[in-house]
Motif scaffolding. Structure first.
Motif, PDB file in Angstrom:
ATOM      1  N   LEU A 193       2.625  16.917 149.552  1.00 21.41           N
ATOM      2  CA  LEU A 193       2.187  17.035 150.941  1.00 21.41           C
ATOM      3  C   LEU A 193       2.024  15.645 151.532  1.00 21.41           C
ATOM      4  O   LEU A 193       1.507  14.738 150.879  1.00 21.41           O
ATOM      5  N   LEU A 194       2.465  15.497 152.773  1.00 20.82           N
ATOM      6  CA  LEU A 194       2.428  14.206 153.449  1.00 20.82           C
ATOM      7  C   LEU A 194       1.408  14.219 154.576  1.00 20.82           C
ATOM      8  O   LEU A 194       1.280  15.222 155.289  1.00 20.82           O
ATOM      9  N   PRO A 195       0.687  13.119 154.783  1.00 25.28           N
ATOM     10  CA  PRO A 195      -0.115  12.986 155.998  1.00 25.28           C
ATOM     11  C   PRO A 195       0.792  12.603 157.158  1.00 25.28           C
ATOM     12  O   PRO A 195       1.921  12.154 156.952  1.00 25.28           O
ATOM     13  N   ASP A 196       0.308  12.803 158.388  1.00 22.73           N
ATOM     14  CA  ASP A 196       1.062  12.349 159.561  1.00 22.73           C
ATOM     15  C   ASP A 196       0.841  10.856 159.744  1.00 22.73           C
ATOM     16  O   ASP A 196      -0.250  10.438 160.122  1.00 22.73           O
ATOM     17  N   ALA A 375     -15.190  11.254 163.729  1.00 19.74           N
ATOM     18  CA  ALA A 375     -14.326  12.233 163.051  1.00 19.74           C
ATOM     19  C   ALA A 375     -12.865  11.822 163.163  1.00 19.74           C
ATOM     20  O   ALA A 375     -12.084  11.950 162.204  1.00 19.74           O
ATOM     21  N   GLY A 376     -12.489  11.319 164.332  1.00 13.32           N
ATOM     22  CA  GLY A 376     -11.114  10.868 164.525  1.00 13.32           C
ATOM     23  C   GLY A 376     -10.755   9.708 163.628  1.00 13.32           C
ATOM     24  O   GLY A 376      -9.652   9.651 163.083  1.00 13.32           O
ATOM     25  N   ARG A 382      -7.068   8.902 156.798  1.00 14.08           N
ATOM     26  CA  ARG A 382      -6.316   9.717 155.829  1.00 14.08           C
ATOM     27  C   ARG A 382      -4.825   9.751 156.154  1.00 14.08           C
ATOM     28  O   ARG A 382      -4.017  10.140 155.299  1.00 14.08           O
ATOM     29  N   CYS A 383      -4.475   9.403 157.402  1.00 20.48           N
ATOM     30  CA  CYS A 383      -3.083   9.478 157.834  1.00 20.48           C
ATOM     31  C   CYS A 383      -2.438   8.102 157.999  1.00 20.48           C
ATOM     32  O   CYS A 383      -1.395   7.983 158.629  1.00 20.48           O
ATOM     33  N   SER A 384      -3.040   7.082 157.446  1.00 19.05           N
ATOM     34  CA  SER A 384      -2.503   5.735 157.607  1.00 19.05           C
ATOM     35  C   SER A 384      -1.113   5.626 156.985  1.00 19.05           C
ATOM     36  O   SER A 384      -0.740   6.411 156.104  1.00 19.05           O
TER      37      SER A 384
END
Length: 398
Positions: A193-196, A375-376, A382-384
């Motif tokens: 699974l990939l983060p954006d 939160a953002g 997590r999406c770096s």
């Protein structure tokens, strides 16, 4: 003995990306970044792949791979699904690459967006398995919700897509790479699974510069919509709902991107009706300007149509910019906005719930705005790009 005499040659990975636009180009560039120094990369794409955006994301960044250009193009379209004839041209190119690489052993083969040729791939799946015997195949898929949840209004379509995707992956001997953290191993064979991913100086600190760039005032409440404006992205809904939103004289709609021809006349009419409340940047926007556009916004709009259930790379950029997201409540985007506290959601096509969500954002206290920014930032971390690069390398090595 010298080091280079004992070092094994770098692994070869072939990336198939016929579209090379929008999110497809972003993920391609991020994948090239992930593989830099880890593999020799061959890109198989269309003949007219060299666009200003490709040059900016790939060439200028020093990520240019060996390119095999197939004799087909997009025919003037922004995005399209390849038919069987077009996909067959890519298969023939891959057969030639197989002949060249087979003597060296196995190599990686990644179809970068199975969504764009799922039917054609399914029909060719057995051929791919037999003709490309040395390829370790991975398929990146953006839309996977139907693999574990089928919407009541799309049961037949969802069932067909589920069966087709499972067949395509299994028959070709591939494994899937997806972006949706809700996907379970029971749904399909998944390599990872990939983060954006996002990259660049996205930050709330750029708000003043962004307002200057847009021509918005310090007290304006700016709603930002970014990218090619078509039905999938909900431009038809924005045209319908904005007259209600515009009753608040401080609300501004900033549209950064071209308008689909289908809605250009209606959008021009909206601009004439609300000339002081609509800002339109109708041109190609370089990546270097995006952080300022995001920072200028009070809310980032993702009013996706009901049939769009995938993610959006803009979500993490909005989060990194400290900007709340106002999105439809379905699909992966809706799930993430609600699950991670990234903003507010509304029903697809529901103007009243959009206005209610907008009013909710407008009335947030300083503490509530601070909570959304925090939160953002957690979501953006997590999406770096480094997280994406590590996840992609792991998926291609599993």
């Amino acid at each position: 003995m010298k080091m280079d005499e004992t070092a094994s040659p770098p692994r070869t990975i072939v990336l198939v990306e016929p579209i090379c636009r929008g999110s497809r180009l972003q993920i391609l560039a991020n994948t090239l970044s992930a593989l830099r120094g880890h593999a020799k990369v061959i890109l198989v794409t269309r003949r007219d792949y060299q666009t200003p955006h490709f040059h900016e994301l790939v060439d200028v960044a020093g990520l240019t791979p060996q390119v095999v250009a197939v004799d087909t193009d997009l025919g003037g379209a922004w995005m399209k699904n390849l038919d069987g004839t077009e996909f067959a041209l890519f298969v023939e190119a891959l057969k030639k690459i197989e002949m060249e690489l087979a003597p060296r052993g196995s190599y990686g083969l990644v179809f970068m967006a199975l969504d764009d040729y799922l039917k054609a791939y399914s029909l060719a799946a057995l051929q791919l398995r037999t003709a490309l015997r040395h390829a370790v195949i991975r398929c990146v898929k953006y839309r996977v919700e139907y693999l574990f949840h089928i919407r009541p209004g799309a049961r037949m379509r969802g069932a067909v897509l589920r069966a087709m995707t499972r067949w395509a992956v299994r028959a070709s001997g591939a494994r899937l790479i997806a972006f949706d953290e809700r996907l379970t191993p029971q749904a399909i064979s998944c390599a990872g699974l990939l983060p954006d991913p996002w990259f660049g100086p996205f930050s709330p600190a750029l708000k003043s510069d962004g307002r200057t760039l847009l021509g918005a005032g310090p007290d304006d409440f700016v709603l930002l919509s970014l990218g090619k404006q078509d039905r999938r992205k909900g431009i038809d809904f924005l045209i319908d709902v904005f007259p209600q939103a515009a009753r608040d004289p401080q609300v501004r709609l900033a549209v950064v991107g071209t308008i689909s021809a289908e809605f250009s006349e209606a959008f021009e009419g909206l601009k004439r009706r609300f000339p002081a409340q609509i800002i339109h940047v109708n041109s190609f926007v370089p990546e270097s300007d995006l952080p300022r556009y995001f920072a200028a916004a009070n809310a980032f709009l993702l009013p996706y149509s009901e049939d769009f259930t995938a993610t959006s790379g803009t979500l993490a950029r909005a989060a990194a910019s400290g900007v709340p997201v106002l999105a439809t409540d379905h699909g992966l985007v809706g799930y993430r906005v609600k699950a991670y506290g990234l903003g507010a959601t509304f029903g697809v096509g529901d103007k009243n719930s959009f206005i209610e969500a907008l009013h909710s954002l407008r009335s947030h206290t300083a503490d509530q705005r601070c909570d959304i920014r925090a939160a953002g930032q957690q979501f953006a971390d997590r999406c770096s790009l480094p997280c994406f690069e590590a996840s992609m390398r792991a998926a291609l090595s599993s």
